[in-house]
Design a protein around this motif. Structure first.
Motif, PDB file in Angstrom:
ATOM      1  N   UNK A 205      -0.261   3.114   1.862  1.00  0.00           N
ATOM      2  CA  UNK A 205      -0.146   4.577   1.886  1.00  0.00           C
ATOM      3  C   UNK A 205      -1.400   5.210   2.483  1.00  0.00           C
ATOM      4  N   UNK A 206      -2.575   4.697   2.098  1.00  0.00           N
ATOM      5  CA  UNK A 206      -3.816   5.255   2.636  1.00  0.00           C
ATOM      6  C   UNK A 206      -3.923   5.019   4.142  1.00  0.00           C
ATOM      7  N   UNK A 207      -3.521   3.832   4.586  1.00  0.00           N
ATOM      8  CA  UNK A 207      -3.575   3.544   6.023  1.00  0.00           C
ATOM      9  C   UNK A 207      -2.664   4.484   6.806  1.00  0.00           C
ATOM     10  N   UNK A 208      -1.484   4.738   6.276  1.00  0.00           N
ATOM     11  CA  UNK A 208      -0.535   5.620   6.962  1.00  0.00           C
ATOM     12  C   UNK A 208      -1.079   7.045   7.053  1.00  0.00           C
ATOM     13  N   UNK A 209      -1.691   7.519   5.975  1.00  0.00           N
ATOM     14  CA  UNK A 209      -2.283   8.865   5.988  1.00  0.00           C
ATOM     15  C   UNK A 209      -3.385   8.937   7.042  1.00  0.00           C
ATOM     16  N   UNK A 210      -4.257   7.930   7.051  1.00  0.00           N
ATOM     17  CA  UNK A 210      -5.364   7.914   8.013  1.00  0.00           C
ATOM     18  C   UNK A 210      -4.841   7.884   9.446  1.00  0.00           C
ATOM     19  N   UNK A 211      -3.832   7.076   9.702  1.00  0.00           N
ATOM     20  CA  UNK A 211      -3.281   6.992  11.064  1.00  0.00           C
ATOM     21  C   UNK A 211      -2.818   8.356  11.551  1.00  0.00           C
ATOM     22  N   UNK A 212      -2.148   9.118  10.685  1.00  0.00           N
ATOM     23  CA  UNK A 212      -1.651  10.437  11.079  1.00  0.00           C
ATOM     24  C   UNK A 212      -2.787  11.441  11.262  1.00  0.00           C
ATOM     25  N   UNK A 213      -3.858  11.296  10.453  1.00  0.00           N
ATOM     26  CA  UNK A 213      -5.021  12.185  10.625  1.00  0.00           C
ATOM     27  C   UNK A 213      -5.683  11.917  11.971  1.00  0.00           C
ATOM     28  N   UNK A 214      -5.887  10.638  12.283  1.00  0.00           N
ATOM     29  CA  UNK A 214      -6.532  10.274  13.549  1.00  0.00           C
ATOM     30  C   UNK A 214      -5.687  10.728  14.738  1.00  0.00           C
ATOM     31  N   UNK A 215      -4.356  10.616  14.597  1.00  0.00           N
ATOM     32  CA  UNK A 215      -3.460  11.044  15.675  1.00  0.00           C
ATOM     33  C   UNK A 215      -3.266  12.557  15.712  1.00  0.00           C
ATOM     34  N   UNK A 216      -3.875  13.256  14.729  1.00  0.00           N
ATOM     35  CA  UNK A 216      -3.792  14.714  14.624  1.00  0.00           C
ATOM     36  C   UNK A 216      -2.346  15.202  14.482  1.00  0.00           C
TER      37      UNK A 216
END
Length: 249
Positions: A205-216
């Motif tokens: 879940x944390x990885x998925x959240x981070x991926x979306x933040x990085x992708x804006x």
């Protein structure tokens, strides 16, 4: 009015050091109290001091080889953090957060963290994102060797703290900092109730959240963080039911 003139005029309203010394007493040396606070906080968050356990100032002072003063200051600080409860004429006890506390903490998180994520996307730096990835990677490594409940809770909090730091919003970060000790206790109940709790889903879940933040990708990031908080909430509710029964108020 010219800038220099405004500055010179403002100086006429400044008190001299001598005038200030008559108003302000020298700051107290709080290093010992801070050390005592830190040790007690760690003992509570690690579960070595258990919810409901009575804390005697005399006993604590004797065991830590300090006077009662630093212990008393530590109790005040820990009460402010929600880690201890002071009951008049009864004493001080390690807090057991009730369902009402759980509801309040998570209702706040559902409001605060979408804002933190939105601002992290807008104001976060590559360094913030790198640190977040480091935390997620630490989760994955710990999972491979067998993560403890304390490690999982600490890494979980570290990841969310970085989101708030990336938001570049001082007051938002301040509110989160005040909530952290209580959230830590709530997260630990997962493993107390179920020693075999699998933390791998939390890392994903944390990885998925981070991926979306990085992708804006703001909408996806917000949706994922809300889903993550709801999952965390339901896991802790289940733990509370296992530990304290249906009536955990």
């Amino acid at each position: 009015m010219a800038l220099v003139e405004r500055y010179e005029r403002s100086r006429s309203f400044m008190k001299t050091p001598e005038e200030l010394s008559e108003i302000l007493s020298p700051p107290l040396k709080r290093s010992l109290a801070d050390e005592v606070t830190g040790k007690l906080r760690e003992a509570i968050l690690s579960g070595r001091l258990k919810p409901g356990e009575r804390l005697s100032e005399n006993t604590l002072a004797s065991s830590m080889n300090v006077s009662r003063g630093p212990v008393r200051e530590a109790m005040i600080a820990l009460e402010r953090e929600g880690l201890v409860i002071v009951q008049r004429n009864r004493g001080t006890f390690v807090a057991r957060l009730a369902r009402d506390d759980l509801e309040e903490v998570y209702s706040l998180r559902r409001i605060l963290e979408p804002l933190a994520v939105q601002r992290a996307i807008q104001y976060g730096t590559a360094e913030h994102f790198r640190k977040m990835q480091d935390v997620v990677d630490q989760m994955k490594v710990a999972l491979q060797r067998g993560i403890t409940g304390q490690e999982s809770a600490a890494l979980d909090l570290a990841f969310h703290t970085l989101i708030y730091e990336a938001s570049q919003h001082r007051r938002l970060l301040s509110i989160w900092t005040a909530l952290q000790p209580q959230i830590h206790i709530l997260l630990l109940t997962r493993t107390v109730a179920n020693p075999d709790f699998k933390h791998i889903g939390v890392a994903i879940e944390h990885q998925a959240i981070l991926d979306m933040i990085v992708q804006k990708n703001e909408q996806q990031a917000v949706d994922l963080v809300i889903k993550h908080l709801n999952s965390s909430y339901h896991r802790i509710v289940k733990s509370y039911t296992q530990i304290y029964g249906e009536d955990s108020q």
